[in-house]
Design an enzyme around this catalytic site. Sequence first.
Site, PDB file in Angstrom:
ATOM      1  N   GLN A   1       0.860  -1.137   0.033  1.00 35.19           N
ATOM      2  CA  GLN A   1      -0.197   0.096   0.077  1.00 35.19           C
ATOM      3  C   GLN A   1       0.735   1.235   0.002  1.00 35.19           C
ATOM      4  O   GLN A   1       0.472   2.349  -0.442  1.00 35.19           O
ATOM      5  CB  GLN A   1      -0.897  -0.140   1.370  1.00 35.19           C
ATOM      6  CG  GLN A   1      -2.098  -1.101   1.200  1.00 35.19           C
ATOM      7  CD  GLN A   1      -2.705  -1.123   2.412  1.00 35.19           C
ATOM      8  OE1 GLN A   1      -2.680  -1.876   3.209  1.00 35.19           O
ATOM      9  NE2 GLN A   1      -4.149  -0.544   2.389  1.00 35.19           N
TER      10      GLN A   1
ATOM     11  N   ARG B   1       4.381   0.521  12.519  1.00 36.41           N
ATOM     12  CA  ARG B   1       4.100  -0.891  12.063  1.00 36.41           C
ATOM     13  C   ARG B   1       3.939  -0.849  10.741  1.00 36.41           C
ATOM     14  O   ARG B   1       3.467  -0.240  10.041  1.00 36.41           O
ATOM     15  CB  ARG B   1       2.694  -1.324  12.785  1.00 36.41           C
ATOM     16  CG  ARG B   1       2.367  -2.610  12.037  1.00 36.41           C
ATOM     17  CD  ARG B   1       0.775  -2.948  12.370  1.00 36.41           C
ATOM     18  NE  ARG B   1       0.330  -4.210  11.322  1.00 36.41           N
ATOM     19  CZ  ARG B   1      -0.741  -4.175  10.988  1.00 36.41           C
ATOM     20  NH1 ARG B   1      -1.819  -3.363  11.180  1.00 36.41           N
ATOM     21  NH2 ARG B   1      -1.022  -5.109   9.918  1.00 36.41           N
TER      22      ARG B   1
ATOM     23  N   HIS C   1       1.216  -9.373   4.688  1.00 37.63           N
ATOM     24  CA  HIS C   1       0.189  -8.384   4.822  1.00 37.63           C
ATOM     25  C   HIS C   1      -0.241  -8.354   3.200  1.00 37.63           C
ATOM     26  O   HIS C   1      -0.372  -7.577   2.377  1.00 37.63           O
ATOM     27  CB  HIS C   1       0.431  -6.905   5.322  1.00 37.63           C
ATOM     28  CG  HIS C   1      -0.802  -6.028   5.490  1.00 37.63           C
ATOM     29  ND1 HIS C   1      -0.765  -5.201   6.781  1.00 37.63           N
ATOM     30  CD2 HIS C   1      -1.843  -5.618   4.804  1.00 37.63           C
ATOM     31  CE1 HIS C   1      -1.832  -4.582   6.695  1.00 37.63           C
ATOM     32  NE2 HIS C   1      -2.522  -4.861   5.474  1.00 37.63           N
TER      33      HIS C   1
ATOM     34  N   ASN D   1      -1.887 -10.950   8.699  1.00 38.70           N
ATOM     35  CA  ASN D   1      -2.554  -9.715   9.083  1.00 38.70           C
ATOM     36  C   ASN D   1      -4.155 -10.246   8.688  1.00 38.70           C
ATOM     37  O   ASN D   1      -4.599 -10.509   7.562  1.00 38.70           O
ATOM     38  CB  ASN D   1      -2.518  -8.469   7.943  1.00 38.70           C
ATOM     39  CG  ASN D   1      -3.341  -7.220   8.410  1.00 38.70           C
ATOM     40  OD1 ASN D   1      -3.419  -6.873   9.277  1.00 38.70           O
ATOM     41  ND2 ASN D   1      -3.896  -6.919   7.326  1.00 38.70           N
TER      42      ASN D   1
ATOM     43  N   TYR E   1     -12.368  -1.421  13.559  1.00 36.91           N
ATOM     44  CA  TYR E   1     -12.908  -0.206  12.785  1.00 36.91           C
ATOM     45  C   TYR E   1     -14.370   0.071  13.366  1.00 36.91           C
ATOM     46  O   TYR E   1     -14.693   1.359  13.618  1.00 36.91           O
ATOM     47  CB  TYR E   1     -12.708  -0.203  11.280  1.00 36.91           C
ATOM     48  CG  TYR E   1     -11.232   0.041  10.868  1.00 36.91           C
ATOM     49  CD1 TYR E   1     -10.798   1.179  10.759  1.00 36.91           C
ATOM     50  CD2 TYR E   1     -10.669  -1.226  10.722  1.00 36.91           C
ATOM     51  CE1 TYR E   1      -9.408   1.194  10.453  1.00 36.91           C
ATOM     52  CE2 TYR E   1      -9.208  -1.289  10.421  1.00 36.91           C
ATOM     53  CZ  TYR E   1      -8.709   0.014  10.213  1.00 36.91           C
ATOM     54  OH  TYR E   1      -7.210   0.177   9.732  1.00 36.91           O
TER      55      TYR E   1
HETATM   56  C1  NOJ Z   1      -7.245  -3.275   7.008  1.00 39.47           C
HETATM   57  C2  NOJ Z   1      -5.725  -3.524   6.496  1.00 39.47           C
HETATM   58  O1  NOJ Z   1      -5.062  -4.463   7.355  1.00 39.47           O
HETATM   59  C3  NOJ Z   1      -5.222  -2.558   5.775  1.00 39.47           C
HETATM   60  O2  NOJ Z   1      -4.565  -2.944   4.715  1.00 39.47           O
HETATM   61  C4  NOJ Z   1      -6.550  -1.485   5.169  1.00 39.47           C
HETATM   62  O3  NOJ Z   1      -5.979  -0.716   4.413  1.00 39.47           O
HETATM   63  C5  NOJ Z   1      -7.185  -1.056   6.336  1.00 39.47           C
HETATM   64  N1  NOJ Z   1      -7.546  -2.016   7.354  1.00 39.47           N
HETATM   65  C6  NOJ Z   1      -8.272   0.012   6.179  1.00 39.47           C
HETATM   66  O4  NOJ Z   1      -9.225  -0.588   5.303  1.00 39.47           O
END
Ligand code: NOJ
Length: 509
Positions: free
Chosen positions: A49, A107, A152, A196, A340
């Site tokens: 990312q 992280r 990840h 992850n 979240y």
């Molecule tokens: C979950 C993931 O670990 C991450 O890669 C993602 O960008 C965020 N949460 C937000 O969606």
Amino acid sequence: MKYFRNITLLLGFIYVTSATKLKNTYNGRNENRTFPPEFLFGVATSAFQVEGGWNQGGRGWSMWDYEIKTDPGYISDGSKYEVAADSYNQYKRDVGLLKELGVNVYRFSLSWPRILPLGTPDYVNPEGIAYYNKLIDELLANGITPMITIYHWDLPLRLAELGGWLNEDIATWLGDYARVVYQNFGDRVKTWLTINEPFILCSLGYAFGTHAPRVISPGEDFYECGRNVLLAHARMYHIYHDEFKSQGGKVAVIISCDMALPLTDSLDDAEAAEDYFAFTLGQYAHPIFSPQGNYPQRLIDRVSRASSLQGYKQSRLRPFTPEQINYIRGTSDFFGLNSYSSYYVYRNDSLKERFAAPSFEDDMYIGTYTAPEWAIETSSWMYRYAPGLYNLLVYLKKVYNDPVIYITENGSSDKMGFYDEEKIAYYRGYLNAVLDAIDDGVDVRMYTAWSLMDTFEWNHGYSMRMGLYEMDIEDPNRPVFPRKSALVYKEIIRSRVIDPDYNPEPNDL
Ligand code: NOJ
């Protein structure tokens, strides 16, 4: 979770007002509470990312490169990932931002195909190793502790072609990769996160097909993926503790979970909440954290019953052998939590057409509802309800025998520009919920905000901006600018207090 069955809004609306009052017991109990002195603050990113440098330094292809490059319409906003935040070339800029924020921990994840371009350790890419050595050393030189996610989501393409998460050999592949990583970086890195978010990995990748490798098999491969994740995680854990114990670090899995609040006081809705947890949390956490190991009985029973009604001879949830149960049990040195959102969950007569097709959602058999006031303008799937995090932390304490919890991700998106007030409200609310949980004896020791800067949000591209720092994706140099949330988070870290009146302006950094 947007895929969950819809409920009639009317029904939800009738119940939700009273339910909200019942649960809304958190926040601001004592305005001037401080975070304990040993509590750690961090921010997070992941390799695919932010790194960019997709074809630099001998990096191999991941399954994400393949999916994006072979389907021009895949990324919803058409944005490009090849440069991302350019962290491969600008890691010193990243460390500068971390220092500016004053975080204790960063992280980040390792790109498997950057280290092992073909996935296996027959060839270890020296440029990949050199890149992470430079990043780790730069962090340590600036007093920031590296916390590394080993996997990840960027599986090397070659291993995806061999079946990826559906091939039991993935435990061997991940173990061998982890060994290379511990050998090269373990002298300086003491906190390892193996994999992850198993639930998101397996639901988006193998049930709904929105993430690479885009398999749609919600009733079968979804469970196989989860089973292999647990075996692979356990192998990574054992290799560390058997072969690298002298490095003295900790190894944990990252579990994602949102809060499930029963919509009413009915027994059915209480059961629905337990089923939600069994499928999305317990499927991965129980085998590791419960004293007896194995899947939650509720999950075993529900999938087995649905499978038999559908004419399967065996449950679609393949059982572990007793040896596997022992191998997986106890393999996490703390509880890594990404969280979240929250949902009201229910089960009632409005849920019809059961068993139309094998699917974990049908197996789980619940409905979800989100209150309109939880909506976040810039996200289609994220909901802001901070008491949910408090309730979830208390639930984890109760169910998993008071684990040490590191919150490894939490945060929200917002619109572009300096004034990201919605995100600030999110952070303040959720951090207050963390303080409430600490007050009530939950052993939370770290909070990690997602994310440092705007990141490539997988199939959503850059349509969701979650960074404390905004990034200009049109400019090849990828300049970054602090948002108001960066200043607010910095002040919380500095003062260790959440001051609701702190209202910085752009020049205050
Ligand atoms: C979950 C993931 O670990 C991450 O890669 C993602 O960008 C965020 N949460 C937000 O969606």
